[in-house]
Each structure stands twice: as C-alpha cells, then as structure tokens.
Design an enzyme around this catalytic site. Sequence first.
Site, short mmCIF file in Angstrom:
data_model
loop_
_atom_site.label_atom_id
_atom_site.label_comp_id
_atom_site.label_asym_id
_atom_site.label_seq_id
_atom_site.Cartn_x
_atom_site.Cartn_y
_atom_site.Cartn_z
N GLU A 91 0.57 -1.06 -0.06
CA GLU A 91 0.05 -0.27 -0.01
C GLU A 91 0.48 1.46 -0.16
O GLU A 91 1.79 1.14 1.10
CB GLU A 91 -0.79 0.07 1.18
CG GLU A 91 -2.05 1.06 0.97
CD GLU A 91 -3.12 1.47 0.64
OE1 GLU A 91 -2.29 1.41 -0.43
OE2 GLU A 91 -4.29 1.70 1.18
N ASP A 92 0.48 2.41 -0.49
CA ASP A 92 1.43 3.46 -0.77
C ASP A 92 1.27 4.66 0.80
O ASP A 92 2.52 4.70 1.20
CB ASP A 92 0.79 4.18 -1.62
CG ASP A 92 -1.07 4.45 -1.46
OD1 ASP A 92 -1.70 4.30 -0.47
OD2 ASP A 92 -1.48 5.64 -2.39
N ASP A 95 -2.80 6.00 6.67
CA ASP A 95 -3.52 6.68 6.78
C ASP A 95 -4.43 6.91 7.95
O ASP A 95 -4.07 6.88 8.96
CB ASP A 95 -4.46 8.04 6.16
CG ASP A 95 -5.09 9.23 6.01
OD1 ASP A 95 -4.15 10.09 6.76
OD2 ASP A 95 -5.91 9.56 5.39
N PHE A 144 -1.10 16.56 3.60
CA PHE A 144 -1.30 15.73 2.17
C PHE A 144 -0.03 15.52 1.35
O PHE A 144 0.62 16.97 1.27
CB PHE A 144 -2.72 16.58 1.95
CG PHE A 144 -2.86 15.63 0.35
CD1 PHE A 144 -4.67 14.42 0.99
CD2 PHE A 144 -3.04 16.20 -0.70
CE1 PHE A 144 -4.67 13.90 -0.64
CE2 PHE A 144 -3.36 15.35 -1.60
CZ PHE A 144 -4.29 14.09 -1.44
N ARG A 157 0.66 12.03 -10.46
CA ARG A 157 0.94 10.42 -9.50
C ARG A 157 2.66 10.08 -10.37
O ARG A 157 3.10 8.89 -9.24
CB ARG A 157 0.27 8.96 -10.20
CG ARG A 157 -1.00 9.07 -9.60
CD ARG A 157 -2.09 7.73 -9.76
NE ARG A 157 -3.25 8.25 -9.50
CZ ARG A 157 -3.98 7.38 -8.27
NH1 ARG A 157 -3.10 7.50 -7.49
NH2 ARG A 157 -5.13 7.71 -8.43
#
Length: 169
Positions: A91-92, A95, A144, A157
Amino acid sequence: MILITKDEIQTRTKQLAQQINFDYKRREVVIVGILKGSFMFMGDLLKHLTFDVVVDFIQAESYEGEDSTGNVVLKHELTTNIKGKHVLIIEDILDTGQTLSNISVYLSVYDPLSVKIVVLLDKPSRRIAQIKADYTGFKIENKFVYGYGLDYKQKYRNLPDIHTLEYLV
Ligand code: 5GP
Ligand code: MG
C-alpha cells in the site's frame, strides 16, 4: 515542496526489500497491490525481491479530493486463489487505517496462510482503525502528500519524488 526525494525512496525501498527477503526466505508469496497509489512503489520494491512472487491487485477507494470518506469501496477484486498462501499487501500510505483494515478482513475470508502489510508511508496521528504495517518506509506528519504514485485530484502520480500539498498552486 519535496518531502521525500526519489533517492531517499530508492534507498529505503532497497532496505525494506532486504528485510522482506530475509523474512520470507524462499517461500512463494502472493503480492497484492492496492491500486492505484501503490503501483510505483510496488514496481520498485518487487525488483529487489528474490523469492517467487505471484502478482495481483485490488482497487479500493476511500478518498475524495484531499480527505478520506471512511467508506471503503472495492472497485477491483482479487483474481488469485490465496487459500493456504502467504500474502503480502503493498500500500502507498496508511492514514486512518480504514482501507487496510477493510482489505485485511476481505482477504481473511479466502483463508490465506499469512497476511502481512508493507506501506511506503505512515501517518500515525490519523489512525482510526486498529491496524499496523509490518514494514513501513517512512513515518510522516499529518500532511497531504502526492507524487510517486500518489495523486492530488488524480494527477501528479508520475512525479518521481513525494511532495506536500502546501506549496501546490
Ligand atoms: P486510510 O483508509 O488509511 O485512511 O487511507 C488510505 C488511502 O487514502 C491510501 O491508500 C491513499 O490512497 C489515500 N491517502 C491517504 N493519505 C493520503 C495523502 O496524503 N495523499 C494521497 N494522495 N492519498 C492519501
Ligand atoms: Mg490507496
């Protein structure tokens, strides 16, 4: 503003891969990438893995613009039979944790032998769901971020570094 440079990402990714190679030894592992944000990290990480991998993807969406909605919707499901297999989720960013906790429950239904999680980024201060990554690239503040696979409104991206939103015009 650049938060993490491409060189820092590459160095840390190699370190993570070494640790993962050591832990899995010669086992076969089903790698499950969470689309879309993890595609770049997944590509770089996998180049350094030395055991046999089967690659699959899940697409989950919880974000609208800059904030998590808390509703995790699966838009692409697993196509591999993971029963009795070692599964490594890529996963990136971790959060609130809602995406990964939902995905863990979803995968456990298919009876895998083990499930571990690799995340490039972790924002621990945002956590709502009780979930931890087994391998973490970088812990970051509650800002963010975009670039290196992560989007801001579906763009950026392709950037090789990770940026923070504050200076985006
Ligand atoms: P969680 O369910 O843990 O709240 O959210 C995880 C997902 O939200 C990540 O897979 C990622 O797609 C998105 N996300 C969380 N923080 C950020 C961020 O700072 N930037 C971007 N582009 N996406 C984020
Ligand atoms: Mg994501």
